[in-house]
Design an enzyme around this catalytic site. Structure first.
Site, PDB file in Angstrom:
ATOM      1  N   ASP A 451       0.833  -1.204   0.000  1.00  8.66           N
ATOM      2  CA  ASP A 451       0.000   0.000   0.000  1.00  8.66           C
ATOM      3  C   ASP A 451       0.866   1.253   0.000  1.00  8.66           C
ATOM      4  OD1 ASP A 451      -2.321   1.527   0.143  1.00  8.66           O
ATOM      5  OD2 ASP A 451      -3.141   0.426   1.847  1.00  8.66           O
ATOM      6  N   ASP A 519     -10.959   1.304  -2.986  1.00  4.59           N
ATOM      7  CA  ASP A 519     -11.467   0.967  -1.662  1.00  4.59           C
ATOM      8  C   ASP A 519     -12.988   0.905  -1.663  1.00  4.59           C
ATOM      9  OD1 ASP A 519      -9.130   0.551  -0.339  1.00  4.59           O
ATOM     10  OD2 ASP A 519      -8.999   2.563   0.538  1.00  4.59           O
TER      11      ASP A 519
HETATM   12  C1  GLA Z   1      -5.794   1.601   2.272  1.00  6.74           C
HETATM   13  C2  GLA Z   1      -6.171   0.421   1.401  1.00  6.74           C
HETATM   14  C3  GLA Z   1      -7.205  -0.413   2.095  1.00  6.74           C
HETATM   15  C4  GLA Z   1      -6.671  -0.879   3.426  1.00  6.74           C
HETATM   16  C5  GLA Z   1      -6.247   0.310   4.263  1.00  6.74           C
HETATM   17  C6  GLA Z   1      -5.536  -0.141   5.511  1.00  6.74           C
HETATM   18  O1  GLA Z   1      -6.860   2.480   2.394  1.00  6.74           O
HETATM   19  O2  GLA Z   1      -6.627   0.842   0.149  1.00  6.74           O
HETATM   20  O3  GLA Z   1      -7.595  -1.503   1.284  1.00  6.74           O
HETATM   21  O4  GLA Z   1      -5.580  -1.728   3.190  1.00  6.74           O
HETATM   22  O5  GLA Z   1      -5.364   1.161   3.553  1.00  6.74           O
HETATM   23  O6  GLA Z   1      -5.162   0.918   6.308  1.00  6.74           O
END
Ligand code: GLA
Length: 690
Positions: A451, A519
């Site tokens: 990420d 997300d």
């Molecule tokens: C980001 C990612 C999510 C999750 C969060 C965790 O927003 O896109 O899928 O992994 O971080 O903090």
């Protein structure tokens, strides 16, 4: 015809792909002119091409130059902006030679007045209509004076003259990535850019231009994409005389780097695709290019994964994860990924990033017992990491406050309570390699969800006299780290993520296997996100989860089957709280996972056709159709769904019902989908009869 043809009398070069052709020529003043990008030509035909911009007058200074610098009667977007130590900017390029072999063409130039050499690199492949380009600038002077590089474009893509033009690209935001927009191309310089240090959610580094007459399956489309995961800029220029060109540059305006004697500067690759069969044809050309020449493991099928994020948030712990893993395995999940919250003092987003050791209160015996349990259940084991980040409330930051991007004495702006580690510093990249390598080795980690949740601010590198380099060096260090981990751990797979789809591009796809596209897991919102994603990037790389209903982000309730069907159009994952799913839901989910495994090769490796409220994939004799119905007023006409990409003379058997369909009927008349209720959906799996 050879892929690269050189006509020395005409001072012309021609690159040929199966369905396109790209032609360049030196003009009578020695300038490299772009002549043609479009339908295939023979060498004779190419030699007969006039200079493209005969319509423009010298007064307007509109030349279809392949890679314009500054100085002279040029008033458009430069590909190259340099400043010599004496303040001058004008460059005059003398052609010094070329090499052509194996689908590669390199054109070399020397600057007449200053200490610079330029190489323009081209590459074509026998199985793809993509043209790859990049540029290299070298300081070959000995006088000791550096040259400032303000812009070195990877490519400038010139279009043929047409009466009108349309521009397609995507815009977006967190949880609303990849919204396709298509409209008139302004007679202006349209700038698409990320100044954020990452590819960005707001706009993605590709454009498609057509003459206003292309459709999904017909018409000429010229598209181009930059393979870069940092800041970038694509300027689409349309002049009064109708010259259209898209200039692709890694980096945004402002930051500049110094090139010392002996130094070289290389751009990332920019790729152009010409398609004569519409936006759908362009997308299929992109997907096939990405599969053949970008993705590290294109032949593999992506596993059905489970991810814990929406189920638990930061509240991860060994018992809870074991329970989710047990339920996931029962559904047929093949890869279990534990998301954020497993390390350091990470109980929410305020602390712990940077301290990559399992949280002792939540994993008293480390991660080994959970990893073993996941494997015992027959799944692979994956972990969420965010290597480029640090919370100020972490042991790492307390020990190394100077490791982050910052400027001396200036604010350190926090986003999501975090700062960006400066990977341009070798010791930072080495630290990241050290713990990632150990983590992967000690736990046999099969999959990293990598990420990158915040963008650059105050992007300084105190002590480095050429601090702006970090915009590029950070990205290159991330690439190098991923490449090294992959080569040392051949079984490791990586999922690109940046707050969802904020780092989706051909550069990251060269070292990752899939992308967490957004997300936002609401299946209705996903339709647009996925539609935009698939314009360039292959569906097999597009992670899509089935989560809970009502959706935690949007509050929208949708049927389980609808949520599954939309996620089954990419790389299926499950991200709901399985402890709250009923026995019926779990049983139906298991059936749908099994069904996905049967259609997976077609979806992940097939040719994509976008239909109205449906997507279709063709892979060899197999065809998969996923159709859905959106909310409609009572009485709205229900029309048959006309399929595409089928052989009209062939018959196709429905593998579920045994029914036989004529290709001609499915194409000309269409399929009666039977979708009479809002948010109903249907999945059809056909096989062509031999
Ligand atoms: C980001 C990612 C999510 C999750 C969060 C965790 O927003 O896109 O899928 O992994 O971080 O903090």
């Amino acid at each position: 015809m050879t892929a690269v043809h050189h006509d020395s009398a005409a001072r012309l070069w021609m690159l040929s792909t199966p369905n396109s052709c790209y032609v360049l020529r030196l003009d009578d003043q020695g300038r490299l002119r772009h002549l043609h990008w479009g339908a295939p030509l023979t060498p004779d035909q190419a030699a007969a091409l006039p200079y493209v911009l005969d319509v423009a007058t010298n007064f307007d200074g509109e030349l279809a130059e392949e890679y314009p610098g500054e100085g002279g009667a040029r008033f458009g977007v430069p590909a190259l902006r340099v400043r010599y130590a004496d303040g001058s900017r004008t460059t005059v390029w003398d052609h010094t030679g070329h090499t052509a072999e194996d689908g590669r063409l390199t054109l070399a130039f020397r600057e007449r007045h200053g200490p610079l050499a330029l190489e323009l690199h081209y590459r074509v492949h026998p199985d793809s209509d993509a043209v790859e380009r990049r540029a290299l600038v070298r300081h070959d002077g000995t006088d000791g004076e550096p040259v400032l590089l303000q812009q070195v474009a990877a490519a400038r893509w010139t279009l043929p003259l047409r009466a009108d033009y349309r521009l397609s690209h995507v815009t977006g935001a967190w949880s609303a990535e990849n919204q396709l927009t298509r409209g008139p191309l302004a007679r202006a310089e349209t700038v698409l850019t990320s100044r954020r240090g990452i590819t960005g959610h707001q706009v993605n580094p590709w454009v498609a231009v057509d003459a206003g007459d292309a459709g999904e399956e017909h018409g000429e489309v010229w598209s181009s994409a930059l393979a870069w995961s940092g800041s970038w800029r694509i300027t689409v220029e349309r002049t009064v005389h109708g010259l259209v060109a898209a200039t692709h540059t890694a980096g945004h305006e402002g930051p500049a780097v110094t090139l010392a004697p002996g130094g070289t500067w290389e751009t990332p690759v920019s790729v152009g695709v010409y398609a004569a069969d519409g936006f759908g044809g362009a997308s299929r050309a992109w997907h096939s290019y990405a599969r053949s020449h970008v993705l590290p493991r294109p032949a593999e099928l992506r596993p059905v994964l489970y991810n814990s994020w929406e189920a638990t948030g930061f509240d991860v712990g060994e018992q809870g994860q074991r329970e989710l893993a047990r339920r996931a395995a029962a559904l047929g999940v093949e890869l279990f990924v534990m998301d954020d919250g497993w390390f350091g003092a990470r109980k929410d987003d305020s602390a712990g990033l940077g301290d990559w050791t399992p949280a002792p209160d939540r994993f008293p015996d480390g991660l080994a017992p959970l990893a073993a349990e996941v494997r015992r259940l027959g799944m692979r084991f994956g972990l969420w990491v965010e290597p480029e980040m640090v919370n100020p409330d972490s042991d790492l930051y307390r020990a190394h406050p100077d490791w982050v991007l910052h400027e001396q004495g200036r604010p350190r702006t926090e986003l999501r309570n975090q700062l960006v580690l400066n990977f341009a510093r070798p010791e930072v990249a080495a630290w990241a390699h050290d713990w990632l390598d150990r983590l992967v080795r000690e736990h046999g980690v099969d999959h990293l969800k990598w990420d990158m949740n915040r963008v650059f601010t105050e992007a300084g590198h105190p002590g480095d006299p050429d601090a702006d380099r970090l915009w590029h060096d950070h990205v290159r260090a991330v690439y190098a780290l991923m490449d090294r981990l992959r080569s040392d751990h051949p079984g490791l797979r990586i999922e690109a993520c940046s707050g969802g789809g904020g780092r989706t591009d051909l550069g990251i796809l060269a070292r990752t296997d899939q992308v967490w596209a957004s997300d936002n897991t609401d299946a209705l919102d996903r339709i647009a996100v996925q539609h935009g994603y698939g314009q360039v990037y292959p569906p097999g790389t597009m992670g899509a989860w089935v989560t809970d209903s009502p959706n935690p982000l949007t509050g929208r309730a949708l049927p389980l089957e609808f949520r599954f069907h939309l996620a089954m159009t990419g790389a299926l994952g499950i991200g709901g709280d399985l402890t709250a799913w009923s026995e019926d839901e779990l049983a139906r989910a298991a059936e749908l996972v099994a069904r996905y495994k049967r259609i997976r090769p077609v979806v992940q490796h097939g040719r994509l056709y976008r239909l109205a409220d449906a997507v279709q994939y063709v892979h060899g004799p197999e065809v998969v159709l996923v159709a859905w119905r959106l909310a409609r007023p009572h009485g709205a006409p229900v029309v048959p769904l006309r399929m595409a990409g089928l052989d009209p003379l062939a018959r196709y058997r429905d593998l579920d019902t045994g029914e036989l369909h004529h290709g001609a009927v499915l194409t000309a008349r269409g399929l009666t989908t039977g979708l009479t209720r809002d948010h109903s959906s249907r999945l059809l799996h056909l096989r062509q009869e031999s």
